[in-house]
Design an enzyme around this catalytic site. Structure first.
Site, mmCIF file in Angstrom:
data_model
loop_
_atom_site.group_PDB
_atom_site.id
_atom_site.type_symbol
_atom_site.label_atom_id
_atom_site.label_comp_id
_atom_site.label_asym_id
_atom_site.label_seq_id
_atom_site.Cartn_x
_atom_site.Cartn_y
_atom_site.Cartn_z
ATOM 1 N N HIS A 268 -2.833 6.736 2.468
ATOM 2 C CA HIS A 268 -3.388 5.474 1.978
ATOM 3 C C HIS A 268 -4.748 5.249 2.631
ATOM 4 C CE1 HIS A 268 -4.217 1.390 1.238
ATOM 5 N NE2 HIS A 268 -3.844 0.953 2.426
ATOM 6 N N ASN B 195 -10.421 -0.228 0.332
ATOM 7 C CA ASN B 195 -8.957 -0.168 0.424
ATOM 8 C C ASN B 195 -8.375 -0.804 -0.835
ATOM 9 O OD1 ASN B 195 -6.253 -0.870 0.890
ATOM 10 N ND2 ASN B 195 -6.559 -1.166 3.084
ATOM 11 N N CYS C 146 0.820 -1.221 0.000
ATOM 12 C CA CYS C 146 0.000 0.000 0.000
ATOM 13 C C CYS C 146 0.854 1.272 0.000
ATOM 14 C CB CYS C 146 -0.954 0.002 1.180
ATOM 15 S SG CYS C 146 -1.873 -1.529 1.358
HETATM 16 O O1 UT7 Z 1 -3.971 -1.572 3.806
HETATM 17 C C1 UT7 Z 1 -3.073 -2.370 4.484
HETATM 18 C C2 UT7 Z 1 -2.959 -1.961 5.889
HETATM 19 N N1 UT7 Z 1 -4.055 -2.517 6.648
HETATM 20 C C3 UT7 Z 1 -4.659 -1.810 7.580
HETATM 21 O O2 UT7 Z 1 -4.332 -0.656 7.783
HETATM 22 C C4 UT7 Z 1 -5.713 -2.494 8.447
HETATM 23 C C5 UT7 Z 1 -5.587 -2.066 9.872
HETATM 24 N N2 UT7 Z 1 -6.571 -2.689 10.736
HETATM 25 C C6 UT7 Z 1 -7.876 -2.357 10.694
HETATM 26 O O3 UT7 Z 1 -8.284 -1.521 9.909
HETATM 27 C C7 UT7 Z 1 -8.799 -2.970 11.707
HETATM 28 O O4 UT7 Z 1 -8.039 -3.648 12.684
HETATM 29 C C8 UT7 Z 1 -9.832 -3.937 11.074
HETATM 30 C C9 UT7 Z 1 -10.821 -3.170 10.249
HETATM 31 C C10 UT7 Z 1 -9.111 -4.985 10.234
HETATM 32 C C11 UT7 Z 1 -10.638 -4.646 12.196
HETATM 33 O O5 UT7 Z 1 -11.224 -3.680 13.052
HETATM 34 P P1 UT7 Z 1 -11.074 -3.798 14.625
HETATM 35 O O6 UT7 Z 1 -11.773 -2.657 15.215
HETATM 36 O O7 UT7 Z 1 -9.611 -3.949 14.933
HETATM 37 O O8 UT7 Z 1 -11.886 -5.116 14.941
HETATM 38 P P2 UT7 Z 1 -11.404 -6.467 15.668
HETATM 39 O O9 UT7 Z 1 -10.594 -7.304 14.747
HETATM 40 O O10 UT7 Z 1 -10.835 -6.091 17.005
HETATM 41 O O11 UT7 Z 1 -12.788 -7.183 15.939
HETATM 42 C C12 UT7 Z 1 -13.747 -6.639 16.854
HETATM 43 C C13 UT7 Z 1 -14.962 -7.536 16.871
HETATM 44 C C14 UT7 Z 1 -14.623 -9.020 17.090
HETATM 45 O O12 UT7 Z 1 -15.706 -9.598 17.821
HETATM 46 P P3 UT7 Z 1 -15.575 -9.818 19.399
HETATM 47 O O13 UT7 Z 1 -14.396 -10.749 19.585
HETATM 48 O O14 UT7 Z 1 -15.359 -8.468 20.002
HETATM 49 O O15 UT7 Z 1 -16.896 -10.439 19.758
HETATM 50 C C15 UT7 Z 1 -14.629 -9.580 15.686
HETATM 51 O O16 UT7 Z 1 -14.911 -10.957 15.662
HETATM 52 O O17 UT7 Z 1 -15.633 -7.468 15.597
HETATM 53 C C16 UT7 Z 1 -15.730 -8.788 15.049
HETATM 54 N N3 UT7 Z 1 -15.573 -8.671 13.593
HETATM 55 C C17 UT7 Z 1 -16.592 -8.415 12.758
HETATM 56 N N4 UT7 Z 1 -17.905 -8.235 12.974
HETATM 57 C C18 UT7 Z 1 -18.678 -7.986 11.904
HETATM 58 C C19 UT7 Z 1 -14.421 -8.750 12.878
HETATM 59 N N5 UT7 Z 1 -14.684 -8.561 11.583
HETATM 60 C C20 UT7 Z 1 -16.027 -8.357 11.475
HETATM 61 C C21 UT7 Z 1 -16.878 -8.078 10.402
HETATM 62 N N6 UT7 Z 1 -18.194 -7.899 10.655
HETATM 63 N N7 UT7 Z 1 -16.426 -7.973 9.144
#
Ligand code: UT7
Length: 318
Positions: free
Chosen positions: A244, A274, A119
């Site tokens: 990005h 993205n 990216c």
């Molecule tokens: O471009 C390359 C560089 N990449 C990035 O910059 C990505 C950086 N990371 C992120 O943008 C975020 O970490 C994500 C968007 C990937 C994830 O967001 P988050 O706020 O970190 O969510 P999380 O992984 O901590 O998940 C929170 C909750 C979990 O449930 P529990 O354990 O709290 O019950 C996940 O299972 O959300 C759940 N979850 C979802 N729920 C609905 C994870 N993905 C989803 C989903 N829909 N798609």
């Protein structure tokens, strides 16, 4: 032996962007996997994204964006002597993208290479273009960021399927009497290489979302500020901040730390998702089309992603 003489500086002559026609909304994804519109909008900031079908390759996307940038630059294919394609999602390793994109655009026998800095790739490519022009190894350069992430994403994996999308953006870069592409501030964090991977040719993209999120929101604003310092630009002078488009929360968290409240912030992720190396030139081409930035404005670019890699520079809007 002699050294070649280059131009005193480089400038972007024009941008061009291209997205495939098919729109995939959050509701479309929720019909297939366990997710919902509210979660995606609040956690990532995306409402919809574009995805290329089997009939449209990553090269096709790059050709469309490159062709638009070339047409808008006022140059012809004959004027371009170097083509750089930033990408990390080619369907095969050989041949590279740059030679094929050049050929399709009628650019005869240019230097042609790909950059894989994920990216951050467009900012790496732009820096290489500017340096080549200043060193005298190229006169006019086409830099394209193009990604078909959809072919490396598991559409049943909600952790990645809601984030990534397809698209391309391009810039034509040429010589300038005064520098209009600032010095790059770049680097990498190879200790975090495992945070975003495609393990092998049969695997899909995987990422440790929270590791990347924490890194992006804590380690990158100093890089952006260093790019400003190297260009001799006060953040208060910026017309735009174009990072990005990884996650709207990341974009806004970095923006808050820059001291550039007057700058327009790119939020193209909302409708584009993205698109990795494509996201910065794609966002910029839209901002120019919509008149959100004007010719001569200073824009701070910041690419970051798998590697982990990062690169930032200030440019003048063409
Ligand atoms: O471009 C390359 C560089 N990449 C990035 O910059 C990505 C950086 N990371 C992120 O943008 C975020 O970490 C994500 C968007 C990937 C994830 O967001 P988050 O706020 O970190 O969510 P999380 O992984 O901590 O998940 C929170 C909750 C979990 O449930 P529990 O354990 O709290 O019950 C996940 O299972 O959300 C759940 N979850 C979802 N729920 C609905 C994870 N993905 C989803 C989903 N829909 N798609």
């Amino acid at each position: 032996m002699r050294l070649s003489q280059g131009a005193p500086g480089a400038r972007v002559l024009a941008f061009g962007g291209y997205q495939p026609a098919e729109v995939v909304t959050n509701h479309d994804l929720a019909a297939r996997i366990d997710t919902n519109d509210e979660w995606i909008q609040s956690r990532v900031g995306i409402k919809e994204r574009r995805v290329a079908g089997p009939q449209e390759s990553e090269i096709d996307l790059a050709v469309q964006a490159g062709g638009k940038a070339l047409a808008a630059s006022g140059l012809s294919a004959d004027d371009i002597d170097l083509v750089i394609v930033a990408t990390c999602t080619l369907e095969a390793q050989i041949p590279n993208a740059a030679g094929r994109v050049a050929h399709r655009l009628g650019i005869e026998a240019p230097g042609a290479f790909d950059v894989n800095a994920a990216c951050a790739g467009f900012c790496y490519g732009l820096s290489a273009a500017s340096d080549a022009i200043r060193a005298g190894s190229a006169t006019n350069v086409l830099v394209v960021g193009s990604e078909k992430l959809s072919q490396w994403v598991d559409w049943d994996d909600r952790a990645t399927a809601v984030i990534f999308a397809d698209g391309a953006g391009a810039a034509v870069v040429g010589p300038s009497e005064v520098p209009r592409v600032g010095p790059v501030a770049w680097g990498s964090a190879g200790d975090k290489a495992e945070a975003i991977t495609i393990k092998d040719r049969r695997s899909f993209l995987q990422q440790e979302g929270q590791t990347v999120f924490r890194w992006a929101t804590t380690a990158l604003h100093p890089v952006a500020l260093l790019a400003c310092e190297r260009a001799g630009v006060d953040p208060a002078e910026l017309g735009a901040f174009v990072p990005h488009q990884a996650n709207l929360r990341i974009v806004e968290a970095i923006a808050r730390k820059l001291g550039a409240d007057q700058a327009v912030i790119a939020r193209d992720i909302v409708l584009s998702g993205n698109t990795s190396a494509a996201s910065i030139p794609l966002a910029l081409s839209r901002m120019i089309e919509r008149g959100e930035v004007a010719s001569g404005d200073l824009a701070l670019l910041l690419g970051f992603g798998a590697g982990l890699t990062y690169a930032s520079q200030v440019i003048e809007i063409p």
